[in-house]
Design an enzyme around this catalytic site. Structure first.
Site, mmCIF file in Angstrom:
data_model
loop_
_atom_site.group_PDB
_atom_site.id
_atom_site.type_symbol
_atom_site.label_atom_id
_atom_site.label_comp_id
_atom_site.label_asym_id
_atom_site.label_seq_id
_atom_site.Cartn_x
_atom_site.Cartn_y
_atom_site.Cartn_z
ATOM 1 N N LYS A 215 8.921 41.632 12.282
ATOM 2 C CA LYS A 215 8.967 40.585 12.892
ATOM 3 C C LYS A 215 8.169 39.925 12.671
ATOM 4 O O LYS A 215 7.922 39.520 11.340
ATOM 5 C CB LYS A 215 7.628 41.664 13.781
ATOM 6 N N GLY B 299 2.079 41.889 33.779
ATOM 7 C CA GLY B 299 2.354 41.117 32.951
ATOM 8 C C GLY B 299 3.819 41.174 34.072
ATOM 9 O O GLY B 299 4.410 41.336 33.743
ATOM 10 N N GLY C 88 6.526 38.346 33.119
ATOM 11 C CA GLY C 88 7.203 37.301 32.608
ATOM 12 C C GLY C 88 7.975 38.251 32.681
ATOM 13 O O GLY C 88 8.729 38.931 34.283
ATOM 14 N N VAL D 98 10.276 40.063 31.389
ATOM 15 C CA VAL D 98 10.295 42.116 31.274
ATOM 16 C C VAL D 98 9.865 42.639 32.726
ATOM 17 O O VAL D 98 10.285 43.495 33.620
ATOM 18 C CB VAL D 98 9.690 42.891 30.023
#
Length: 352
Positions: free
Chosen positions: A78, A183, A185, A187
């Site tokens: 990552k 959330g 966003g 996804v």
């Protein structure tokens, strides 16, 4: 670094600075025994370098476990860029990041993550070939889409959420099941639309309240303040933002029977898996349920991205993996997070 609580035997941790663009980034490669480390590049305004280090170490280890549990010949890695993606991102900064990725000679393959997108990866690709998630491919529902793996991530969470609801609530459909999504966003939005299409009732929250409200208006859902999402009377809590949201405070506040969402590193600490178990809340381990995006970019890298049916079948397998974890956790009276980690380590070492 060797004594850091989250170091966990990482193979390589690279600190990247470029004075011309003010780039400050970290690339963490956890394990490459199964293949090159593939993982997204997150851009976030971390409050401190220590926060960034902790995040990238935890995320990269999670990618190792995600790949092995999804049956992929990949390792875990990552990267994070310290900065506000809305105000500090530039082509020059991204190209500098690409040069650092390229310096690792394919040991790390970068893809999009929170704060970055397909367009950003195409800029990085001007400096390195070690980029995933940039090629157009078949959409799971037919047609063609961009290299953005978010729809596949959301579809995998949808599949996994249904498996968790079936195990915990005995429901084989989602009609009337109440789901709170933290959330909205890329996804979270895709997941909300899938759940809405399946008849679920939605409560939405996002750090950017106007984004949650716009999606709520579209889907006939309810929007709430971002901190209030933990207190909602729902069947499922779906964290789809940043990690460490399940902590000493929020676990006590949850009124859901299931936690199943797309965010990485949802548990603030290992003990919170046990805290959820004690409260009778079924937790779908994050790196298992959110593996759809990694499967997507792995198929792209392997050259079989055009086989949409095969991709869908692979992502559908997330449900079976989760069911195996749930059954073992019940049989041994253990947190699902502990069982998932044990299975991941066993599968990783069994191959080597």
């Amino acid at each position: 670094m060797f004594n850091h609580a989250d170091f966990d035997g990482h193979e390589r941790v690279v600190f990247c600075t470029d004075p011309d663009t003010d780039l400050k980034a970290i690339i963490a490669i956890h394990d490459t025994r199964r293949g090159p480390a593939l993982g997204g590049c997150r851009m976030w305004p971390y409050a401190s370098a220590e926060q960034a280090v902790r995040d990238v170490l935890r995320l990269s280890r999670g990618m190792t476990y995600k790949a092995v549990m999804a049956g992929l010949e990949l390792g875990g890695g990552k990267s994070v860029i310290i900065g506000d993606p809305r105000t500090e991102k530039s082509e020059a900064l991204l190209r500098a990041m690409g040069r650092f990725v390229n310096s690792l000679d394919g040991g790390y393959i970068v893809a999009e993550d929170s704060g970055t997108c397909v367009a950003d990866m195409k800029v990085i690709a001007a400096e390195t070939a070690h980029v995933a998630g940039v090629s157009d491919k078949p959409a799971l529902g037919g047609g063609t889409r961009s290299g953005d793996p978010s729809p596949s991530t959301a579809y995998g969470v949808f599949v996994g959420l249904k498996a968790a609801v079936r195990h915990r609530l005995g429901r084989y459909d989602l009609d009337g099941v109440r789901v709170a999504i933290q959330g909205t966003g890329s996804v979270g939005t895709h997941l909300a639309r899938l759940l809405h299409g399946a008849g679920a009732e939605l409560v939405l929250a996002d750090l950017h309240a106007e984004r949650a409200q716009a999606l709520a208006d579209e889907l006939g859902a309810e929007a709430v303040a971002v901190d209030a999402v933990f207190d909602q009377d729902v069947d499922v809590f779906a964290p789809c933002a940043l990690g460490a949201v399940l902590n000493d405070d929020t676990v006590k506040r949850l009124r859901a029977a299931v936690v199943a969402g797309a965010a990485n590193n949802q548990l603030d600490a290992e003990r919170h898996g046990e805290a959820l178990r004690k409260r009778g809340i079924l937790y779908a381990p994050d790196y298992v349920i959110n593996a759809g995006g990694l499967i997507d970019v792995a198929y792209e890298r392997s050259g079989i991205a055009r086989d949409g049916d095969r991709l869908r079948q692979h992502i559908d397998g997330i449900a079976g993996t989760l069911s195996e974890i749930f059954v073992q956790a019940d049989a041994e009276d253990l947190p699902t997070s502990v069982v998932a980690d044990r299975l991941a380590r066993h599968r990783l070492h069994r191959r080597h």
